[in-house]
Design a protein around this motif. Structure first.
Motif, PDB file in Angstrom:
ATOM      1  N   THR A  43      17.222  23.377  -7.371  1.00 36.63           N
ATOM      2  CA  THR A  43      16.779  23.981  -6.111  1.00 36.63           C
ATOM      3  C   THR A  43      17.963  24.485  -5.303  1.00 36.63           C
ATOM      4  OG1 THR A  43      14.855  22.516  -6.055  1.00 36.63           O
ATOM      5  CG2 THR A  43      15.516  23.547  -3.973  1.00 36.63           C
ATOM      6  N   LYS A  44      19.036  23.749  -5.333  1.00 33.77           N
ATOM      7  CA  LYS A  44      20.241  24.132  -4.584  1.00 33.77           C
ATOM      8  C   LYS A  44      20.749  25.504  -5.016  1.00 33.77           C
ATOM      9  CE  LYS A  44      24.694  22.170  -3.156  1.00 33.77           C
ATOM     10  NZ  LYS A  44      25.625  21.022  -3.327  1.00 33.77           N
ATOM     11  N   LYS A  45      20.558  25.826  -6.293  1.00 34.80           N
ATOM     12  CA  LYS A  45      21.012  27.126  -6.803  1.00 34.80           C
ATOM     13  C   LYS A  45      20.193  28.279  -6.212  1.00 34.80           C
ATOM     14  CE  LYS A  45      22.410  25.129 -11.246  1.00 34.80           C
ATOM     15  NZ  LYS A  45      22.111  25.069 -12.710  1.00 34.80           N
ATOM     16  N   LEU A  47      19.244  28.426  -3.089  1.00 30.55           N
ATOM     17  CA  LEU A  47      19.526  28.540  -1.657  1.00 30.55           C
ATOM     18  C   LEU A  47      20.850  29.251  -1.422  1.00 30.55           C
ATOM     19  CD1 LEU A  47      18.667  24.851  -0.606  1.00 30.55           C
ATOM     20  CD2 LEU A  47      17.109  26.807  -0.784  1.00 30.55           C
ATOM     21  N   PRO A  48      20.957  30.024  -0.356  1.00 27.31           N
ATOM     22  CA  PRO A  48      22.263  30.550   0.038  1.00 27.31           C
ATOM     23  C   PRO A  48      23.240  29.406   0.275  1.00 27.31           C
ATOM     24  CG  PRO A  48      20.507  31.606   1.285  1.00 27.31           C
ATOM     25  CD  PRO A  48      19.880  30.470   0.546  1.00 27.31           C
ATOM     26  N   ASP A  49      24.489  29.598  -0.069  1.00 26.70           N
ATOM     27  CA  ASP A  49      25.480  28.517   0.043  1.00 26.70           C
ATOM     28  C   ASP A  49      25.541  27.930   1.446  1.00 26.70           C
ATOM     29  OD1 ASP A  49      26.095  28.840  -2.612  1.00 26.70           O
ATOM     30  OD2 ASP A  49      27.887  30.068  -2.250  1.00 26.70           O
ATOM     31  N   ALA A  50      25.488  28.787   2.447  1.00 26.66           N
ATOM     32  CA  ALA A  50      25.599  28.306   3.828  1.00 26.66           C
ATOM     33  C   ALA A  50      24.409  27.412   4.194  1.00 26.66           C
ATOM     34  CB  ALA A  50      25.694  29.483   4.794  1.00 26.66           C
ATOM     35  N   PHE A  51      23.218  27.776   3.723  1.00 28.18           N
ATOM     36  CA  PHE A  51      22.022  26.984   4.005  1.00 28.18           C
ATOM     37  C   PHE A  51      22.067  25.660   3.243  1.00 28.18           C
ATOM     38  CE2 PHE A  51      17.162  26.597   3.562  1.00 28.18           C
ATOM     39  CZ  PHE A  51      17.059  25.920   4.768  1.00 28.18           C
ATOM     40  N   ALA A  52      22.512  25.699   1.985  1.00 24.77           N
ATOM     41  CA  ALA A  52      22.640  24.469   1.203  1.00 24.77           C
ATOM     42  C   ALA A  52      23.632  23.514   1.857  1.00 24.77           C
ATOM     43  CB  ALA A  52      23.074  24.794  -0.225  1.00 24.77           C
ATOM     44  N   ASP A  53      24.748  24.046   2.357  1.00 24.92           N
ATOM     45  CA  ASP A  53      25.737  23.210   3.042  1.00 24.92           C
ATOM     46  C   ASP A  53      25.156  22.619   4.322  1.00 24.92           C
ATOM     47  OD1 ASP A  53      27.562  23.786   1.060  1.00 24.92           O
ATOM     48  OD2 ASP A  53      28.587  25.361   2.204  1.00 24.92           O
ATOM     49  N   GLU A  54      24.377  23.412   5.023  1.00 19.62           N
ATOM     50  CA  GLU A  54      23.744  22.923   6.258  1.00 19.62           C
ATOM     51  C   GLU A  54      22.781  21.772   5.959  1.00 19.62           C
ATOM     52  OE1 GLU A  54      20.723  24.573   9.765  1.00 19.62           O
ATOM     53  OE2 GLU A  54      21.743  25.994   8.433  1.00 19.62           O
ATOM     54  N   ASN A 124      11.173  27.887   3.354  1.00 15.36           N
ATOM     55  CA  ASN A 124      10.025  28.601   2.784  1.00 15.36           C
ATOM     56  C   ASN A 124      10.473  29.906   2.119  1.00 15.36           C
ATOM     57  OD1 ASN A 124       7.180  29.090   2.362  1.00 15.36           O
ATOM     58  ND2 ASN A 124       7.312  30.624   3.978  1.00 15.36           N
ATOM     59  N   GLU A 125      11.369  30.613   2.757  1.00 16.16           N
ATOM     60  CA  GLU A 125      11.836  31.892   2.209  1.00 16.16           C
ATOM     61  C   GLU A 125      12.553  31.708   0.875  1.00 16.16           C
ATOM     62  OE1 GLU A 125      15.074  35.452   3.254  1.00 16.16           O
ATOM     63  OE2 GLU A 125      14.665  33.854   4.721  1.00 16.16           O
ATOM     64  N   HIS A 126      13.448  30.729   0.810  1.00 24.17           N
ATOM     65  CA  HIS A 126      14.327  30.617  -0.353  1.00 24.17           C
ATOM     66  C   HIS A 126      13.784  29.695  -1.451  1.00 24.17           C
ATOM     67  CE1 HIS A 126      17.360  32.900   1.728  1.00 24.17           C
ATOM     68  NE2 HIS A 126      17.359  32.049   2.734  1.00 24.17           N
ATOM     69  N   TYR A 127      12.895  28.760  -1.093  1.00 22.96           N
ATOM     70  CA  TYR A 127      12.386  27.828  -2.106  1.00 22.96           C
ATOM     71  C   TYR A 127      10.864  27.779  -2.172  1.00 22.96           C
ATOM     72  CZ  TYR A 127      10.855  23.575  -4.391  1.00 22.96           C
ATOM     73  OH  TYR A 127      10.179  22.695  -5.193  1.00 22.96           O
ATOM     74  N   PHE A 128      10.239  27.374  -1.076  1.00 18.01           N
ATOM     75  CA  PHE A 128       8.827  27.009  -1.176  1.00 18.01           C
ATOM     76  C   PHE A 128       7.923  28.188  -1.511  1.00 18.01           C
ATOM     77  CE2 PHE A 128       4.613  25.815   0.466  1.00 18.01           C
ATOM     78  CZ  PHE A 128       4.433  24.646  -0.264  1.00 18.01           C
ATOM     79  N   SER A 129       8.213  29.358  -1.002  1.00 19.13           N
ATOM     80  CA  SER A 129       7.367  30.523  -1.293  1.00 19.13           C
ATOM     81  C   SER A 129       7.419  30.902  -2.769  1.00 19.13           C
ATOM     82  CB  SER A 129       7.802  31.720  -0.439  1.00 19.13           C
ATOM     83  OG  SER A 129       9.138  32.101  -0.755  1.00 19.13           O
ATOM     84  N   LYS A 130       8.418  30.384  -3.507  1.00 13.51           N
ATOM     85  CA  LYS A 130       8.568  30.670  -4.934  1.00 13.51           C
ATOM     86  C   LYS A 130       8.008  29.545  -5.803  1.00 13.51           C
ATOM     87  CE  LYS A 130      12.748  33.436  -4.117  1.00 13.51           C
ATOM     88  NZ  LYS A 130      12.666  33.386  -2.655  1.00 13.51           N
ATOM     89  N   LEU A 131       7.419  28.532  -5.184  1.00 11.26           N
ATOM     90  CA  LEU A 131       6.858  27.412  -5.928  1.00 11.26           C
ATOM     91  C   LEU A 131       5.702  27.883  -6.810  1.00 11.26           C
ATOM     92  CD1 LEU A 131       7.185  24.240  -6.058  1.00 11.26           C
ATOM     93  CD2 LEU A 131       5.259  24.141  -4.455  1.00 11.26           C
ATOM     94  N   ALA A 132       5.599  27.311  -7.988  1.00  6.90           N
ATOM     95  CA  ALA A 132       4.535  27.698  -8.926  1.00  6.90           C
ATOM     96  C   ALA A 132       3.171  27.525  -8.271  1.00  6.90           C
ATOM     97  CB  ALA A 132       4.623  26.852 -10.186  1.00  6.90           C
TER      98      ALA A 132
END
Length: 306
Positions: A43-45, A47-54, A124-132
């Motif tokens: 999942t971390k991959k 996300l944008p790096d800045a958001f993952a760090d946050e 939601n933008e980077h992970y959840f909206s892409k959930l199967a």
């Protein structure tokens, strides 16, 4: 004392979005989850790096209050709908919606709301909206199935069945338990008590799979049975309900070790954790249904296709 409480079955994609972010952020909880660290790394991959760090430094602790707000929201068909509604209501209205249930409410509600909306919108933008979609469809089906079973089971038995071993005792002040299916924190149930209300986000372990996988349930069960101390705990509970302290005396281990064992046994569905008006476990009991369930699972696994 009242005989029982009422049951409400709730389902919305918003609940799953919230609990998926909770599962990603809380590292201590993640080691117990079915998805585990492999999911976190994948999942971390995304996300944008800045958001993952946050998120790595985030101490987001508003899950339970948000669950209460989702339950009351008129806009929860989608995550965007809910976040638009939450971002538009004034802090005073949030306070009024929480006040009947929550004893202590932070003064900086507006700040907490804005922060939560920001986190969830980006999540939601980077992970959840892409959930199967199949995962969400499975959760919706589970809610429908629970609603049907509620017609033939008592509220206490239904909670036990849904959560795989949470036994919420009826007390005068508890009027309603809300059951909400969730995937990201499986096999754990997320339980909270409020004034007259309890919410239980129960696990759907095989969400998104075309058919039930017996190994998902069989493996933790057999792993528990392969431990001598856990077998002793099961034998103690076959005689009577016990508190954690009583089990500690019976098996002669440190309380923290006994707690680790009973937590594993509870997650696997071998024992029940009894709750009396709070999230503190009052006692444990044997969940004898697993004795009949074990050969069924084993036979199903042995004869299933690879």
């Amino acid at each position: 004392m009242n005989n029982s409480y009422s049951i409400k079955i709730e389902w919305s994609v918003v609940y799953e979005c919230i609990i998926s972010l909770y599962a990603f952020i809380h590292e201590k909880e993640r080691k117990h989850l079915q998805l585990g660290n492999a999911w976190m790394e994948e999942t971390k991959k995304q996300l944008p790096d800045a958001f993952a760090d946050e998120l790595a430094d985030e101490r987001w602790e508003v899950l339970h209050r948000l669950v209460l707000l989702v339950a009351q929201s008129p806009q929860k068909k989608s995550v965007d709908d809910f976040l638009g509604w939450l971002g538009s209501i004034p802090p005073g209205e949030i306070y009024e919606r929480l006040a009947p249930w929550v004893d202590t409410i932070p003064l900086n509600l507006g700040e907490l709301r804005d922060h939560s909306v920001s986190l969830l919108a980006r999540w939601n933008e980077h992970y959840f909206s892409k959930l199967a979609p199949a995962i969400l469809a499975s959760l919706e089906r589970s809610a429908a199935e629970m609603a049907k079973q509620a017609q033939n089971m008592s509220p206490i038995e239904l909670v036990d069945h849904a959560s795989n071993g949470l036994w919420i005792e009826p007390v005068p002040e508890l009027r309603e338990v809300v059951l909400i299916p969730q995937y990201h924190c499986a096999p754990t149930s997320v339980l909270d008590f409020y004034r007259g209300l309890a919410t239980c986000l129960y696990p759907v372990k095989d969400a998104g799979q075309a058919q039930s996988q017996p190994l998902t349930e069989l493996l933790p069960l057999t792993q528990c049975l392969a431990d001598e101390k856990r077998l002793h705990i099961l034998r103690c509970l076959a005689e009577k309900n016990c508190t954690l302290g009583e089990l500690q005396q019976q098996v002669s281990l440190a309380k923290s070790t006994v707690h680790h064992h009973v937590t594993a046994l509870r997650r696997a569905g071998l024992i029940r954790a009894h709750y009396v008006g709070s999230t503190t476990v009052s006692s444990y009991s044997l969940r004898e249904s697993f004795v009949d369930r074990l050969p069924v699972l084993l036979r199903s696994f042995l004869h299933s296709r690879k």
